[in-house]
Design a protein around this motif. Structure first.
Motif, PDB file in Angstrom:
ATOM      1  N   GLU A   1      57.221  51.573   1.798  1.00  0.00           N
ATOM      2  CA  GLU A   1      57.190  52.055   3.185  1.00  0.00           C
ATOM      3  C   GLU A   1      56.101  51.340   3.979  1.00  0.00           C
ATOM      4  OE1 GLU A   1      58.794  54.008   6.277  1.00  0.00           O
ATOM      5  OE2 GLU A   1      59.534  54.064   4.212  1.00  0.00           O
ATOM      6  N   ALA A   2      54.938  51.126   3.347  1.00  0.00           N
ATOM      7  CA  ALA A   2      53.841  50.442   4.030  1.00  0.00           C
ATOM      8  C   ALA A   2      54.209  49.001   4.364  1.00  0.00           C
ATOM      9  CB  ALA A   2      52.584  50.474   3.160  1.00  0.00           C
TER      10      ALA A   2
ATOM     11  N   ALA B   1      52.471  36.459   6.184  1.00  0.00           N
ATOM     12  CA  ALA B   1      51.059  36.705   5.876  1.00  0.00           C
ATOM     13  C   ALA B   1      50.752  38.198   5.857  1.00  0.00           C
ATOM     14  CB  ALA B   1      50.172  35.993   6.898  1.00  0.00           C
ATOM     15  N   ASP B   2      51.431  38.968   6.706  1.00  0.00           N
ATOM     16  CA  ASP B   2      51.199  40.410   6.763  1.00  0.00           C
ATOM     17  C   ASP B   2      51.488  41.084   5.428  1.00  0.00           C
ATOM     18  OD1 ASP B   2      50.449  40.318   9.382  1.00  0.00           O
ATOM     19  OD2 ASP B   2      52.337  41.065  10.200  1.00  0.00           O
ATOM     20  N   TYR B   3      52.530  40.660   4.744  1.00  0.00           N
ATOM     21  CA  TYR B   3      52.947  41.353   3.524  1.00  0.00           C
ATOM     22  C   TYR B   3      51.889  41.247   2.434  1.00  0.00           C
ATOM     23  CZ  TYR B   3      57.307  41.552   6.020  1.00  0.00           C
ATOM     24  OH  TYR B   3      58.253  41.802   6.987  1.00  0.00           O
ATOM     25  N   ARG B   4      51.301  40.085   2.295  1.00  0.00           N
ATOM     26  CA  ARG B   4      50.248  39.946   1.286  1.00  0.00           C
ATOM     27  C   ARG B   4      49.015  40.761   1.681  1.00  0.00           C
ATOM     28  NH1 ARG B   4      48.892  34.653  -2.307  1.00  0.00           N
ATOM     29  NH2 ARG B   4      47.166  35.544  -3.488  1.00  0.00           N
ATOM     30  N   SER B   5      48.704  40.792   2.961  1.00  0.00           N
ATOM     31  CA  SER B   5      47.561  41.588   3.429  1.00  0.00           C
ATOM     32  C   SER B   5      47.770  43.069   3.140  1.00  0.00           C
ATOM     33  CB  SER B   5      47.355  41.368   4.932  1.00  0.00           C
ATOM     34  OG  SER B   5      46.993  40.032   5.199  1.00  0.00           O
ATOM     35  N   ILE B   6      48.980  43.555   3.367  1.00  0.00           N
ATOM     36  CA  ILE B   6      49.285  44.967   3.112  1.00  0.00           C
ATOM     37  C   ILE B   6      49.175  45.272   1.616  1.00  0.00           C
ATOM     38  CG2 ILE B   6      51.123  46.705   3.171  1.00  0.00           C
ATOM     39  CD1 ILE B   6      52.093  45.319   5.790  1.00  0.00           C
TER      40      ILE B   6
ATOM     41  N   LYS C   1      45.545  45.430   0.802  1.00  0.00           N
ATOM     42  CA  LYS C   1      44.939  46.603   1.434  1.00  0.00           C
ATOM     43  C   LYS C   1      45.168  47.852   0.592  1.00  0.00           C
ATOM     44  CE  LYS C   1      44.938  49.271   5.727  1.00  0.00           C
ATOM     45  NZ  LYS C   1      45.545  49.397   7.085  1.00  0.00           N
ATOM     46  N   HIS C   2      46.284  47.896  -0.124  1.00  0.00           N
ATOM     47  CA  HIS C   2      46.602  49.049  -0.967  1.00  0.00           C
ATOM     48  C   HIS C   2      46.048  48.904  -2.386  1.00  0.00           C
ATOM     49  CE1 HIS C   2      49.240  50.182   2.308  1.00  0.00           C
ATOM     50  NE2 HIS C   2      49.432  51.329   1.713  1.00  0.00           N
ATOM     51  N   GLY C   3      45.143  47.951  -2.584  1.00  0.00           N
ATOM     52  CA  GLY C   3      44.446  47.835  -3.857  1.00  0.00           C
ATOM     53  C   GLY C   3      45.128  46.985  -4.913  1.00  0.00           C
TER      54      GLY C   3
ATOM     55  N   ASP D   1      68.177  34.568   8.416  1.00  0.00           N
ATOM     56  CA  ASP D   1      68.124  33.521   9.448  1.00  0.00           C
ATOM     57  C   ASP D   1      66.701  33.040   9.708  1.00  0.00           C
ATOM     58  OD1 ASP D   1      70.889  33.768   9.781  1.00  0.00           O
ATOM     59  OD2 ASP D   1      70.636  35.388  11.237  1.00  0.00           O
ATOM     60  N   ASN D   2      65.913  32.940   8.621  1.00  0.00           N
ATOM     61  CA  ASN D   2      64.531  32.435   8.701  1.00  0.00           C
ATOM     62  C   ASN D   2      63.637  33.273   9.617  1.00  0.00           C
ATOM     63  OD1 ASN D   2      65.232  30.308   6.983  1.00  0.00           O
ATOM     64  ND2 ASN D   2      65.824  28.994   8.699  1.00  0.00           N
ATOM     65  N   ALA D   3      63.960  34.525   9.773  1.00  0.00           N
ATOM     66  CA  ALA D   3      63.143  35.404  10.615  1.00  0.00           C
ATOM     67  C   ALA D   3      61.765  35.596   9.984  1.00  0.00           C
ATOM     68  CB  ALA D   3      63.829  36.756  10.784  1.00  0.00           C
ATOM     69  N   PRO D   4      60.709  35.739  10.789  1.00  0.00           N
ATOM     70  CA  PRO D   4      59.369  35.944  10.223  1.00  0.00           C
ATOM     71  C   PRO D   4      59.198  37.327   9.597  1.00  0.00           C
ATOM     72  CG  PRO D   4      59.310  36.095  12.611  1.00  0.00           C
ATOM     73  CD  PRO D   4      60.685  35.635  12.260  1.00  0.00           C
ATOM     74  N   LYS D   5      59.938  38.309  10.097  1.00  0.00           N
ATOM     75  CA  LYS D   5      59.855  39.676   9.577  1.00  0.00           C
ATOM     76  C   LYS D   5      60.964  39.893   8.539  1.00  0.00           C
ATOM     77  CE  LYS D   5      60.236  44.535  11.066  1.00  0.00           C
ATOM     78  NZ  LYS D   5      59.017  45.033  10.403  1.00  0.00           N
ATOM     79  N   ALA D   6      60.612  40.497   7.411  1.00  0.00           N
ATOM     80  CA  ALA D   6      61.586  40.726   6.343  1.00  0.00           C
ATOM     81  C   ALA D   6      62.666  41.695   6.803  1.00  0.00           C
ATOM     82  CB  ALA D   6      60.892  41.268   5.110  1.00  0.00           C
ATOM     83  N   THR D   7      63.904  41.355   6.502  1.00  0.00           N
ATOM     84  CA  THR D   7      65.022  42.238   6.839  1.00  0.00           C
ATOM     85  C   THR D   7      65.288  43.251   5.727  1.00  0.00           C
ATOM     86  OG1 THR D   7      66.481  40.487   6.000  1.00  0.00           O
ATOM     87  CG2 THR D   7      66.159  40.621   8.381  1.00  0.00           C
ATOM     88  N   LYS D   8      64.715  43.012   4.539  1.00  0.00           N
ATOM     89  CA  LYS D   8      64.852  43.958   3.427  1.00  0.00           C
ATOM     90  C   LYS D   8      63.600  43.889   2.571  1.00  0.00           C
ATOM     91  CE  LYS D   8      67.859  45.234  -0.449  1.00  0.00           C
ATOM     92  NZ  LYS D   8      69.019  44.839  -1.292  1.00  0.00           N
ATOM     93  N   VAL D   9      63.072  45.055   2.217  1.00  0.00           N
ATOM     94  CA  VAL D   9      61.864  45.148   1.395  1.00  0.00           C
ATOM     95  C   VAL D   9      62.163  46.016   0.177  1.00  0.00           C
ATOM     96  CG1 VAL D   9      59.470  45.932   1.277  1.00  0.00           C
ATOM     97  CG2 VAL D   9      60.348  44.932   3.406  1.00  0.00           C
ATOM     98  N   ASP D  10      61.901  45.484  -1.011  1.00  0.00           N
ATOM     99  CA  ASP D  10      62.072  46.253  -2.245  1.00  0.00           C
ATOM    100  C   ASP D  10      60.813  46.120  -3.093  1.00  0.00           C
ATOM    101  OD1 ASP D  10      64.762  47.260  -2.045  1.00  0.00           O
ATOM    102  OD2 ASP D  10      65.469  45.219  -2.368  1.00  0.00           O
TER     103      ASP D  10
END
Length: 267
Positions: A75-76, A84-89, A92-94, A127-136
């Motif tokens: 969810e986070a 870059a945001d995904y690795r930071s998150i 951030k969660h340890g 389509d090479n979007a910067p934001k992930a369309t699916k997160v698992d």
């Protein structure tokens, strides 16, 4: 080994509560090591493995807590706006990124570790979007070498910056189809009401070795099984009155005992 397993099963059938013969030692041929925090071995009464009276929490119960943590991280990660945001998150969660299994325009896959827990983060980009369309966030079944080292030593750090594995050797997506096919085959073979000893014979006939009993109650029994480099967990709901199986689930063996690791040649 098949003959030996059948002999053990025949002996066990005479017991009111079946004990299991300890054995030592395929789905994906290149199947790397599986998951994560280790459960203590069952008590060994040579040469039989018996679940201790104070057995550790069985995997079915532990998995409920595990799902809660994975769901929280998943969810986070949905708040990420770019790679870059995904690795930071994650950090951030340890968690530490212990391996990069894939880094493609349409797919990014990390292995992550916190303490004795490891997950796999799978991010799809359309389509090479910067934001992930699916997160698992999933169980990390096939662990990279860096992940294994980090699980054993929390202070372990990579000597150089991480790079994506060009072959994706430890990506769960690479192996999951074959793994799921074997899981379904096992569940079909074990379907139908049987006594625990009959389940053991079925497993032996299919080339599996029972390496641990994680729980043994009047209404539930839980085995770890190994064939080659593949390990599964067999969870059987029993009728307390008849000791006949009511429901069988074959699941990921997330918390492998030492005896399971030895059977896979990892110890």
């Amino acid at each position: 080994m098949k003959t030996r397993s059948v002999i053990f099963v025949a002996a066990l059938a005479a017991l009111s509560i079946p004990a299991l013969a300890q054995t030592t030692q395929s789905a994906p041929a290149a199947n790397p090591p599986a998951d994560s925090a280790k459960k203590p071995d069952a008590v060994i009464v040579a040469p039989v493995v018996v679940a201790p009276a104070t057995a550790p929490m069985n995997s079915r119960t532990r998995m409920k807590a595990e799902h809660g943590e994975k769901d929280k991280l998943e969810e986070a990660l949905k708040a990420g706006q770019n790679r870059a945001d995904y690795r930071s998150i994650i950090e951030k969660h340890g968690y530490k990124v212990s391996a990069i299994n894939a880094d493609k325009p349409d797919y990014l896959e990390y292995e992550i570790v916190k303490g004795k827990k490891s997950y796999e983060v799978q991010l799809d980009f359309k389509d090479n979007a910067p934001k992930a369309t699916k997160v698992d966030v999933t169980t990390n079944m096939w662990q990279a070498e860096g992940t294994e080292k980090m699980l054993k030593d929390e202070k372990y750090a990579h000597a150089s910056p991480l790079a994506a594995d060009p072959e994706g050797r430890y990506s769960d997506r690479r192996y999951m189809k074959d793994w799921t096919g074997e899981k379904d085959k096992l569940e079909k073979a074990l379907a139908g009401p049987m006594k625990p000893a009959d389940y053991l014979k079925k497993l032996a006939d299919m080339g599996y070795k029972v390496t641990s009993v994680n729980d043994k109650e009047k209404d539930y029994v839980e085995y770890e099984i190994v064939k080659g480099k593949n390990s599964y967990e067999v969870q059987i709901d029993l009728d307390p009155a008849t000791q006949m199986g009511k429901k069988v689930d074959v699941e990921t063996n997330v918390w492998e005992t030492d005896s399971t690791e030895r059977a896979k040649g990892e110890k």
